[in-house]
Design an enzyme around this catalytic site. Sequence first.
Site, PDB file in Angstrom:
ATOM      1  N   LYS A  65      47.480  30.457 -43.600  1.00  0.00           N
ATOM      2  CA  LYS A  65      48.255  30.409 -44.845  1.00  0.00           C
ATOM      3  C   LYS A  65      47.316  30.151 -46.012  1.00  0.00           C
ATOM      4  CE  LYS A  65      49.301  25.498 -44.244  1.00  0.00           C
ATOM      5  NZ  LYS A  65      50.340  24.463 -44.174  1.00  0.00           N
ATOM      6  N   HIS A 111      54.511  46.107 -44.666  1.00  0.00           N
ATOM      7  CA  HIS A 111      54.715  45.608 -43.295  1.00  0.00           C
ATOM      8  C   HIS A 111      54.944  46.794 -42.357  1.00  0.00           C
ATOM      9  CE1 HIS A 111      55.699  42.676 -40.220  1.00  0.00           C
ATOM     10  NE2 HIS A 111      56.649  43.506 -39.843  1.00  0.00           N
TER      11      HIS A 111
HETATM   12  C1  GAR Z   1      48.735  47.515 -42.052  1.00  0.00           C
HETATM   13  O1  GAR Z   1      49.265  48.193 -40.934  1.00  0.00           O
HETATM   14  C2  GAR Z   1      49.763  46.574 -42.634  1.00  0.00           C
HETATM   15  O2  GAR Z   1      51.076  47.031 -42.524  1.00  0.00           O
HETATM   16  C3  GAR Z   1      49.552  45.357 -41.781  1.00  0.00           C
HETATM   17  O3  GAR Z   1      48.161  45.256 -41.641  1.00  0.00           O
HETATM   18  C4  GAR Z   1      47.616  46.569 -41.611  1.00  0.00           C
HETATM   19  C5  GAR Z   1      46.437  46.613 -42.546  1.00  0.00           C
HETATM   20  O4  GAR Z   1      45.679  47.782 -42.328  1.00  0.00           O
HETATM   21  N1  GAR Z   1      50.111  44.175 -42.388  1.00  0.00           N
HETATM   22  C6  GAR Z   1      50.768  43.238 -41.715  1.00  0.00           C
HETATM   23  O5  GAR Z   1      50.930  43.275 -40.516  1.00  0.00           O
HETATM   24  C7  GAR Z   1      51.291  42.103 -42.568  1.00  0.00           C
HETATM   25  N2  GAR Z   1      52.160  41.267 -41.796  1.00  0.00           N
HETATM   26  P1  GAR Z   1      44.568  48.204 -43.369  1.00  0.00           P
HETATM   27  O6  GAR Z   1      43.627  47.025 -43.546  1.00  0.00           O
HETATM   28  O7  GAR Z   1      43.877  49.370 -42.700  1.00  0.00           O
HETATM   29  O8  GAR Z   1      45.241  48.594 -44.642  1.00  0.00           O
END
Ligand code: GAR
Length: 190
Positions: A65, A111
């Site tokens: 957090k 998300h």
């Molecule tokens: C993405 O799939 C996003 O939706 C997820 O992290 C990934 C980041 O990928 N976020 C979460 O799970 C938030 N709870 P990236 O670094 O390649 O953009």
Amino acid sequence: MRVVILGSGRGSNAEAILEAQRAGRLGRAQVGQILSDRADAGILALGPRFGVPAAFLDPAPFKTKLEGEGEARYIAAIRALAPDLIVLAGFMRVLKPGFLQAFAGKVINLHPSLLPSFPGLDAIGQAFRRGVKITGCTVHEVTPEVDGGPILDQMAVRIESDDTLETLTAKVHAAEHALLPAVIARLSGG
Ligand code: GAR
């Protein structure tokens, strides 16, 4: 519309935003800063590539957090940038009321599921293991309730019988790369 991107990972969504900006598909939005809570995050390499300042900002003392001193550092740094929009693009920390009140109504999150289904971590894996036939991704306003804020837009992805977790992950990411820049462009009035 000044945009700050926060991310913890490889930064493929930040890259999609910056590619959209380069191609003139981000409306009036302009990314002014990338911040990461991880010094080794791939997202930081996008800065030099796209000519946008990108920096690690120490989130300590907590692991999952942003609160206390770390939160104060983020609030001060982002206030100085006076952004109109703060985009969480894979920022893997829970934001607390202190941060959210400092930037009320300006923080959006991506998300990898169709909320309210599968909030929390490993949303793609949760959906895959549950055997749903449709999942996708969501862009929502951030409120103190994790993954619970008002939904701005979603994109659906069908899970076919021959999908694996890997192919599904690729499909959800492709949907994210289309959805997030489009929502930002829309919010900018462009
Ligand atoms: C993405 O799939 C996003 O939706 C997820 O992290 C990934 C980041 O990928 N976020 C979460 O799970 C938030 N709870 P990236 O670094 O390649 O953009």
